[in-house]
Design a protein around this motif. Structure first.
Motif, PDB file in Angstrom:
ATOM      1  N   SER A 488       0.873  -1.179   0.000  1.00 57.84           N
ATOM      2  CA  SER A 488       0.000   0.000   0.000  1.00 57.84           C
ATOM      3  C   SER A 488       0.902   1.220   0.000  1.00 57.84           C
ATOM      4  CB  SER A 488      -0.932   0.011   1.212  1.00 57.84           C
ATOM      5  OG  SER A 488      -0.191  -0.016   2.415  1.00 57.84           O
ATOM      6  N   SER A 489       0.575   2.177  -0.832  1.00 59.93           N
ATOM      7  CA  SER A 489       1.395   3.369  -0.947  1.00 59.93           C
ATOM      8  C   SER A 489       1.326   4.192   0.334  1.00 59.93           C
ATOM      9  CB  SER A 489       0.930   4.213  -2.133  1.00 59.93           C
ATOM     10  OG  SER A 489       1.607   5.451  -2.173  1.00 59.93           O
ATOM     11  N   ALA A 490       2.416   4.874   0.637  1.00 59.03           N
ATOM     12  CA  ALA A 490       2.456   5.733   1.817  1.00 59.03           C
ATOM     13  C   ALA A 490       1.636   6.993   1.615  1.00 59.03           C
ATOM     14  CB  ALA A 490       3.901   6.112   2.140  1.00 59.03           C
ATOM     15  N   MET A 491       1.164   7.227   0.393  1.00 62.19           N
ATOM     16  CA  MET A 491       0.440   8.463   0.104  1.00 62.19           C
ATOM     17  C   MET A 491      -0.917   8.162  -0.513  1.00 62.19           C
ATOM     18  SD  MET A 491       2.117  11.803  -1.617  1.00 62.19           S
ATOM     19  CE  MET A 491       1.287  11.798  -3.165  1.00 62.19           C
ATOM     20  N   LEU A 557       8.677   2.720  -9.380  1.00 61.16           N
ATOM     21  CA  LEU A 557       9.381   1.800  -8.491  1.00 61.16           C
ATOM     22  C   LEU A 557       8.997   2.116  -7.055  1.00 61.16           C
ATOM     23  CD1 LEU A 557      12.967   2.019 -10.094  1.00 61.16           C
ATOM     24  CD2 LEU A 557      11.156   0.372 -10.622  1.00 61.16           C
ATOM     25  N   ALA A 558       8.713   1.074  -6.266  1.00 65.36           N
ATOM     26  CA  ALA A 558       8.291   1.308  -4.882  1.00 65.36           C
ATOM     27  C   ALA A 558       8.748   0.167  -3.985  1.00 65.36           C
ATOM     28  CB  ALA A 558       6.764   1.459  -4.801  1.00 65.36           C
ATOM     29  N   ASN A 559       9.365   0.507  -2.872  1.00 71.21           N
ATOM     30  CA  ASN A 559       9.732  -0.447  -1.819  1.00 71.21           C
ATOM     31  C   ASN A 559      10.455  -1.670  -2.372  1.00 71.21           C
ATOM     32  OD1 ASN A 559       8.299   1.427  -0.367  1.00 71.21           O
ATOM     33  ND2 ASN A 559       6.914  -0.031   0.607  1.00 71.21           N
ATOM     34  N   LEU A 585       8.685   9.328 -14.140  1.00 73.58           N
ATOM     35  CA  LEU A 585       9.346   8.495 -13.138  1.00 73.58           C
ATOM     36  C   LEU A 585       8.703   8.745 -11.788  1.00 73.58           C
ATOM     37  CD1 LEU A 585      11.544   6.550 -12.147  1.00 73.58           C
ATOM     38  CD2 LEU A 585      13.038   8.548 -11.841  1.00 73.58           C
ATOM     39  N   ARG A 586       8.176   7.666 -11.190  1.00 72.91           N
ATOM     40  CA  ARG A 586       7.654   7.740  -9.821  1.00 72.91           C
ATOM     41  C   ARG A 586       8.481   6.799  -8.965  1.00 72.91           C
ATOM     42  NH1 ARG A 586       4.403   5.809  -5.750  1.00 72.91           N
ATOM     43  NH2 ARG A 586       2.986   7.373  -4.834  1.00 72.91           N
ATOM     44  N   LEU A 587       9.008   7.321  -7.881  1.00 68.85           N
ATOM     45  CA  LEU A 587       9.891   6.542  -7.015  1.00 68.85           C
ATOM     46  C   LEU A 587       9.409   6.672  -5.575  1.00 68.85           C
ATOM     47  CD1 LEU A 587      12.457   4.831  -6.961  1.00 68.85           C
ATOM     48  CD2 LEU A 587      13.789   6.930  -6.805  1.00 68.85           C
ATOM     49  N   GLU A 588       9.047   5.544  -4.971  1.00 65.74           N
ATOM     50  CA  GLU A 588       8.582   5.539  -3.576  1.00 65.74           C
ATOM     51  C   GLU A 588       9.442   4.572  -2.788  1.00 65.74           C
ATOM     52  OE1 GLU A 588       4.559   4.633  -0.895  1.00 65.74           O
ATOM     53  OE2 GLU A 588       4.384   5.217  -2.991  1.00 65.74           O
ATOM     54  N   GLN A 589      10.209   5.102  -1.831  1.00 69.82           N
ATOM     55  CA  GLN A 589      11.135   4.271  -1.070  1.00 69.82           C
ATOM     56  C   GLN A 589      11.497   4.981   0.224  1.00 69.82           C
ATOM     57  OE1 GLN A 589      12.408   1.292  -2.601  1.00 69.82           O
ATOM     58  NE2 GLN A 589      13.284   0.695  -0.637  1.00 69.82           N
ATOM     59  N   PRO A 590      11.267   4.343   1.382  1.00 72.73           N
ATOM     60  CA  PRO A 590      11.685   4.980   2.638  1.00 72.73           C
ATOM     61  C   PRO A 590      13.203   5.182   2.658  1.00 72.73           C
ATOM     62  CG  PRO A 590      10.224   3.114   3.043  1.00 72.73           C
ATOM     63  CD  PRO A 590      10.586   3.059   1.600  1.00 72.73           C
ATOM     64  N   TYR A 591      13.636   6.252   3.287  1.00 68.11           N
ATOM     65  CA  TYR A 591      15.057   6.544   3.486  1.00 68.11           C
ATOM     66  C   TYR A 591      15.815   6.772   2.178  1.00 68.11           C
ATOM     67  CZ  TYR A 591      13.777   4.573   8.006  1.00 68.11           C
ATOM     68  OH  TYR A 591      13.144   4.321   9.193  1.00 68.11           O
ATOM     69  N   PHE A 592      15.101   7.172   1.134  1.00 67.84           N
ATOM     70  CA  PHE A 592      15.783   7.435  -0.134  1.00 67.84           C
ATOM     71  C   PHE A 592      16.499   8.785  -0.062  1.00 67.84           C
ATOM     72  CE2 PHE A 592      16.235   8.825  -4.511  1.00 67.84           C
ATOM     73  CZ  PHE A 592      16.637   7.661  -5.149  1.00 67.84           C
ATOM     74  N   CYS A 612       8.062  12.205  -9.626  1.00 66.62           N
ATOM     75  CA  CYS A 612       7.407  12.172  -8.315  1.00 66.62           C
ATOM     76  C   CYS A 612       8.229  11.293  -7.386  1.00 66.62           C
ATOM     77  CB  CYS A 612       5.976  11.636  -8.425  1.00 66.62           C
ATOM     78  SG  CYS A 612       5.112  11.571  -6.818  1.00 66.62           S
ATOM     79  N   LEU A 613       8.629  11.856  -6.251  1.00 65.45           N
ATOM     80  CA  LEU A 613       9.429  11.133  -5.266  1.00 65.45           C
ATOM     81  C   LEU A 613       8.674  11.113  -3.944  1.00 65.45           C
ATOM     82  CD1 LEU A 613      12.096   9.798  -4.381  1.00 65.45           C
ATOM     83  CD2 LEU A 613      13.001  12.090  -3.937  1.00 65.45           C
ATOM     84  N   VAL A 614       8.438   9.912  -3.416  1.00 61.01           N
ATOM     85  CA  VAL A 614       7.736   9.734  -2.140  1.00 61.01           C
ATOM     86  C   VAL A 614       8.655   8.949  -1.218  1.00 61.01           C
ATOM     87  CG1 VAL A 614       5.696   8.800  -0.986  1.00 61.01           C
ATOM     88  CG2 VAL A 614       5.503   9.699  -3.317  1.00 61.01           C
ATOM     89  N   SER A 615       9.117   9.578  -0.134  1.00 57.15           N
ATOM     90  CA  SER A 615      10.084   8.898   0.734  1.00 57.15           C
ATOM     91  C   SER A 615       9.910   9.330   2.182  1.00 57.15           C
ATOM     92  CB  SER A 615      11.514   9.198   0.259  1.00 57.15           C
ATOM     93  OG  SER A 615      12.450   8.510   1.066  1.00 57.15           O
ATOM     94  N   ARG A 616       9.261   8.488   2.947  1.00 57.01           N
ATOM     95  CA  ARG A 616       9.179   8.720   4.379  1.00 57.01           C
ATOM     96  C   ARG A 616      10.595   8.645   4.964  1.00 57.01           C
ATOM     97  NH1 ARG A 616       6.591   4.443   5.548  1.00 57.01           N
ATOM     98  NH2 ARG A 616       8.267   3.292   6.569  1.00 57.01           N
ATOM     99  N   SER A 617      10.983   9.654   5.694  1.00 55.93           N
ATOM    100  CA  SER A 617      12.334   9.764   6.266  1.00 55.93           C
ATOM    101  C   SER A 617      13.410   9.972   5.203  1.00 55.93           C
ATOM    102  CB  SER A 617      12.686   8.515   7.101  1.00 55.93           C
ATOM    103  OG  SER A 617      11.718   8.282   8.104  1.00 55.93           O
TER     104      SER A 617
END
Length: 710
Positions: A488-491, A557-559, A585-592, A612-617
């Motif tokens: 599940s996406s963080a957003m 790309l995600a997780n 380009l959509r990139l979702e990865q914690p700590y990226f 689009c970049l989604v990165s918790r922390s």
């Protein structure tokens, strides 16, 4: 004729949209001299030049696409309309949110228009009235209905035009019937409900239609009814008002009825009457219903289907037994079915949902019946479920799906492509240096794609995984999604960001770099999504994709790999160097860590338009972002949701807008902390075209019927 020959794309399909490939004027002239006038499509990047410079006969121009053409400035659009406006019959301005209402008003000069798409464009009721009053030949219309819309401001000439419109696509941002009551000849109605439950100030909105908006729609000639709802109870309230008219009298020519709703949508007395009437009076070719209307219902037993081309049972508790008995009728011929969405149907490949656990093996005989009956499927979505295969010889899900030689798009859960049992003899992913086909730098003819097997002639044995074999049998696949069944996406939409995610399926651990490298076989691949692949160790397979998939236009790309560390950064940087046609380009990865190395590699994607970049922390380097935007002149969307502070995000956003807004009118920049409580208010200002296509994560395979809108 062999299966491979039957599945081969036409020359037009293989070449793609030639008007978007950036050919030189000389090549364009050659193409124009060999294209029938009825097939000619122009993009503003060509037409905004003086047409006389191309020696182009204006009478040839029937269709002009400005859809998401981010170089289309106000002056260029006005010049285009001035020079060839009288000749244009189809005009697509969808997603041109940066154009002013006064510029859109120039569409009124295109008196020959039969089709016009103004979705995402700024238009008041008065301006819409002025435009439509001049378009007497119009038969197809797409518009937005925004707060402040007032149907009483539409002139009699405008309403006369609307009375002849046969196809209407309407995106609602406020409770309203829009122009539907004026369209007495409707045959196709597409409704997108994007109404928010609260105003920006926090006031709760009502789902009741505004005064003067309660005119009854005309559905008597309707053939296609489609409604897609964003989350929120108001969207459900308003769509019920549209459905209430249908429940009184079901159109006898209705052949496609589709309602896409996230979450639950309770069935009412009116909707039950509508479904009963449909079961008695119409034979459908396309069907999608809310899951709560189908779960535990015998509705499918009574529905009649003619030559169905699209079914979506997304998120329904449909067992494999019911799928075979009620939809496929025990294995009847469904060769007409082109698109099937079983996303989230966790029991659809097992005989009985009552006794089955989600992680149990599938019943391969059900899938085999499905494949044999629906042998002409072009689009198949099996994501968001655990479809585990047993050890039976030739009974793996991948082996059975390989028979669907016509597939062009496919979405699968990661765990479903794992071999039935881990094998120590599996060949590793071939090194990137071996992945380059001989003759890589040879010149080729325009419009003819050379697609050599990237691993022909290698001394090393080809990998023997079932996923590798599947993709070898589907060489013309254009859209592939591998999404973890628990991802599940963080957003998410219209609510705070998700802080915790479910762990991946244990079988997904067996899917790693070798399987990712197998995707490199897909020379026609345009869209790729990889999400929640914990078995990725180095990301070496990404390099193979970059080298081999030269048609790749969008990448999500995600997780990937370990969650606490980005293990694939060097491989991703190497991959991006080869992605010359990548636009999204959509990139979702914690700590990226979005550092200079990342943006330097990304800067080599010369066609990139949206990021689009989604990165918790996650972190970012503002200077690297600014340098990247200065180098990549095509980029107009920069969305970054990270762990940086609010002040850092605001400063970077202001710097980007200050530096590039003037020369890039379509520029849309959102830099914001992912876990900030104000994220929802920020998201609501993102243009719908970007929010729907890149900012929010979702499975897009078989999301809608093919060719739903032009």
């Amino acid at each position: 004729m062999s299966n491979d020959a039957a599945a081969a794309p036409t020359a037009a399909e293989a070449a793609g949209d030639t008007h978007l490939l950036g050919f030189s004027d000389e090549i364009l002239l050659h193409i124009l001299s060999h294209v029938p006038s009825t097939d000619l499509v122009l993009n503003v990047r060509r037409t905004c030049r003086k047409l006389s410079a191309l020696c182009l006969d204006k009478s040839l121009v029937h269709t002009v696409l400005l859809q998401k053409d981010y170089q289309a400035s106000e002056d260029k659009v006005k010049q285009l309309v001035k020079e060839i406006g009288q000749e244009i019959q189809q005009l697509n301005l969808a997603g041109c949110y940066w154009l002013s209402g006064s510029t859109i008003e120039h569409v009124a000069r295109c008196h020959s228009l039969v089709k016009v798409n103004l979705s995402g464009c700024h238009l008041t009721s008065l301006r819409l009235s002025k435009v439509l009053s001049a378009l007497q030949h119009l038969r197809s219309l797409a518009i937005d209905v925004s707060p402040g819309f007032d149907a009483s401001q539409l002139s009699s000439e405008c309403k006369a035009t609307l009375s002849r419109v046969q196809e209407l696509k309407q995106t609602l941002f406020t409770p309203s019937y829009g122009v539907v009551p004026c369209c007495a000849s409707l045959q196709k109605l597409l409704l997108y409900f994007e109404i928010l439950d609260r105003t920006r100030e926090g006031a709760v909105l009502s789902g009741q239609l505004m005064v003067g908006q309660s005119n009854v729609p005309h559905y008597q000639n309707l053939r296609v009814f489609y409604a897609r709802l964003a989350p929120g109870y108001i969207n459900q309230e308003v769509v019920r008002l549209y459905l209430a008219v249908l429940s009184d009298r079901t159109p006898e020519n209705l052949h496609a009825f589709l309602i896409s709703v996230p979450g639950s949508f309770a069935e009412s007395g009116a909707t039950k009457n509508l479904l009963d009437s449909m079961a008695r009076n119409v034979a459908l070719d396309a069907l999608q219903l809310p899951k709560s209307w189908l779960n535990g219902s015998t509705l499918l037993q009574h529905m009649k289907f003619n030559n169905p081309f699209y079914f979506s049972f997304s998120r329904c508790t449909l067992s494999g037994g019911h799928l075979i008995q009620r939809v496929i009728n025990g294995g009847k011929d469904l060769r007409s079915l082109a698109s099937l969405n079983l996303s989230g149907c966790v029991h659809c490949l097992s005989a009985d949902s009552l006794l089955r656990k989600a992680e149990d093996d599938i019943d391969s005989s059900i899938l085999e019946t499905l494949v044999e009956s629906c042998c002409n499927l072009h689009h198949l979505n099996l994501s968001a479920a655990h479809h585990h295969s047993s050890d039976g010889l030739g009974r793996h899900l991948c082996q059975l799906l390989a028979r669907l030689c016509h597939l062009r798009s496919l979405s699968l859960p990661v765990c479903s492509v794992a071999d039935s049992a881990p094998r120590p003899d599996r060949a590793p992913a071939p090194p990137a240096m071996h992945a380059v086909p001989r003759g890589f730098g040879k010149k080729v003819r325009i419009g003819v794609q050379t697609c050599p097997n990237p691993f022909l002639g290698q001394s090393a044995p080809q990998p023997a995984s079932v996923f590798w074999s599947l993709l070898k049998k589907l060489p013309y696949l254009e859209h592939l999604e591998l999404i973890g069944s628990n991802f599940s996406s963080a957003m998410p939409r219209n609510e705070p960001a998700i802080r915790n995610s479910l762990p991946p399926c244990s079988r997904a651990q067996n899917v790693g770099d070798s399987e990712v490298a197998a995707i490199g076989q897909l020379a026609f691949l345009r869209h790729l999504t990889l999400a929640q692949l914990p078995g990725m160790l180095t990301g070496s397979g990404l390099v193979s994709i970059g080298l081999q998939c030269q048609q790749l236009q969008s990448l999500s790309l995600a997780n990937l790999g370990m969650m606490g560390k980005v293990v694939y950064m060097p491989a991703l940087a190497d991959m991006l160097k080869h992605c010359k046609r990548l636009k999204d380009l959509r990139l979702e990865q914690p700590y990226f860590n979005a550092n200079a190395q990342f943006f330097q590699a990304l800067g080599q994607c010369s066609s990139l338009q949206r990021l689009c970049l989604v990165s918790r922390s996650g972190t970012l380097q503002p200077d690297a972002v600014l340098d990247f935007m200065a180098r990549c002149l095509q980029v107009v969307v920069c969305h970054m949701f990270t762990g940086e502070s609010l002040i850092t995000c605001k400063n970077l956003q202001q710097a980007l807008l200050r530096s590039f807004q003037a020369e890039r009118p379509a520029l849309n920049v959102v830099i914001f902390p992912l876990l900030h409580e104000g994220l929802t208010d920020v998201i609501r200002d993102v243009p719908m075209v970007h929010l729907d296509e890149i900012t929010l994560f979702k499975s897009r395979v078989a999301e809608e019927p093919p060719n739903l809108w032009w």
